[in-house]
Design an enzyme around this catalytic site. Structure first.
Site, mmCIF file in Angstrom:
data_model
loop_
_atom_site.group_PDB
_atom_site.id
_atom_site.type_symbol
_atom_site.label_atom_id
_atom_site.label_comp_id
_atom_site.label_asym_id
_atom_site.label_seq_id
_atom_site.Cartn_x
_atom_site.Cartn_y
_atom_site.Cartn_z
ATOM 1 N N SER A 119 -54.844 -14.450 -33.548
ATOM 2 C CA SER A 119 -53.782 -13.637 -32.792
ATOM 3 C C SER A 119 -53.146 -14.493 -31.775
ATOM 4 C CB SER A 119 -54.218 -12.415 -32.413
ATOM 5 O OG SER A 119 -53.198 -11.521 -32.131
ATOM 6 N N GLU B 73 -50.238 -15.854 -40.676
ATOM 7 C CA GLU B 73 -50.311 -14.602 -40.633
ATOM 8 C C GLU B 73 -49.665 -13.910 -39.452
ATOM 9 O OE1 GLU B 73 -52.517 -12.319 -38.601
ATOM 10 O OE2 GLU B 73 -52.803 -13.860 -37.149
ATOM 11 N N HIS C 236 -55.341 -10.338 -39.095
ATOM 12 C CA HIS C 236 -55.543 -9.014 -38.665
ATOM 13 C C HIS C 236 -56.116 -7.967 -39.590
ATOM 14 C CE1 HIS C 236 -52.954 -10.988 -35.428
ATOM 15 N NE2 HIS C 236 -53.456 -10.044 -34.820
#
Length: 308
Positions: free
Chosen positions: A117, A213, A278
């Site tokens: 992330s 992502e 995630h």
């Protein structure tokens, strides 16, 4: 042209691992239980001094920039620490990379970094400034760390990297068929878009297998991010693309339409729903290692174990 990076050593029982908070605030609730997982693997977790700090004005930061940077640098330069884990993502890692003493960190020798992330900014900086491979994997402070499959894949990568040289996602399928070879890199698409062209980021993905992502980015925002990466030339010469999860980015058919439009004409294999990021389960993907991709079979094969 992206190059293969130096692989840090694998972990072993008794190793100290530092837990840092370079991004968002860390919840104290259940933190001891999360550290107990690392202890259960035979590791000695060291929680850095400012992990539980909160910024007095900016609620989204775990304390001020200098303290977060000081924790990260102290952890990295401690020769007794074998690995540094981000406790969670959120936002803020990009604010500390200019405050780190990269020369001192290079002199400290190779070390493993784990996160995803917002950690994308640190993956990029460690690759660009230290030439080290890293692990895009689950962090102790995120919900994915409670998932048995997610946690076990990380554990095996940390301790038994030769056992996970073949990375396969059961749900994956080819968006664009084909095979490719290259060096893995990537992370959260929005972070890559915001750091492209900066002094602490990789110049391009040429020769790379790009892993992408994201979370909570609507389809039109993903279009904007991918368009910016294309316009910057970052995708020029890319070897292949792996697409992970797009949690809370809207209906997948709409997200998929954007991905197909922005990536489908690159002339390289593209595999979707590869199971990192995630979503659950979340595979651990090493960055900076040479690998081969079979988009039709949904398999990423590492040439060598991710860690020495």
């Amino acid at each position: 042209m992206i190059r293969e990076l130096a692989r840090p050593p694998r972990l072993k029982r008794g190793d100290k691992v530092a837990v840092v908070a370079p991004s968002g605030p860390v919840a104290r609730e259940s933190h001891a239980e999360r550290m107990a997982v690392l202890s259960g693997w035979g590791l000695e977790p060291v929680v850095m001094p400012h992990v539980f700090d909160e910024h007095p004005d900016l609620w989204f930061l775990a304390g001020n920039d200098r303290d977060r940077a000081a924790d990260f640098q102290a952890a990295w330069c401690d020769r007794e620490v074998a690995a540094v884990f981000s406790d969670r993502g959120g936002y803020g890692a990009g604010r500390i990379i200019d405050l780190l003493d990269w020369e001192a960190m290079a002199k400290a020798g190779p070390k493993l970094y784990v996160g995803y992330s917002d950690a994308t900014a640190l993956h990029e900086a460690i690759a660009a400034r230290l030439g080290l491979a890293t692990l895009h994997g689950p962090m102790p402070g995120v919900s994915a760390f409670a998932d048995d499959r997610t946690r076990e894949h990380l554990r095996r990568t940390l301790f038994e990297p030769e056992s996970v040289r073949t990375i396969r996602a059961e749900s994956s399928k080819a968006l664009v068929s084909g095979r490719a070879e290259g060096v893995t890199l990537g992370g959260c698409a929005s972070l890559l878009g915001s750091t492209v062209g900066g002094p602490h980021s990789l110049a391009s993905a040429a020769g790379g297998l790009v892993c992408l992502e994201d979370v909570e980015e609507e389809d039109y925002r993903l279009d904007r991010i991918l368009t910016q990466l294309r316009r910057s030339g970052w995708f020029d010469g890319v070897a292949g693309v792996l697409l992970g999860s797009w949690k809370d980015c809207g209906p997948y058919e709409r997200v998929r339409a954007v991905l197909a439009d922005r990536l489908g004409d690159l002339g390289v294999p593209v595999v979707e729903e590869f199971g990192f990021g995630h979503g659950l389960p979340a595979l651990t993907i090493p960055f900076g290692v040479r690998a081969s991709l079979d988009a039709d079979a949904g398999v990423l094969e590492l040439e060598e174990p991710a860690l020495l």
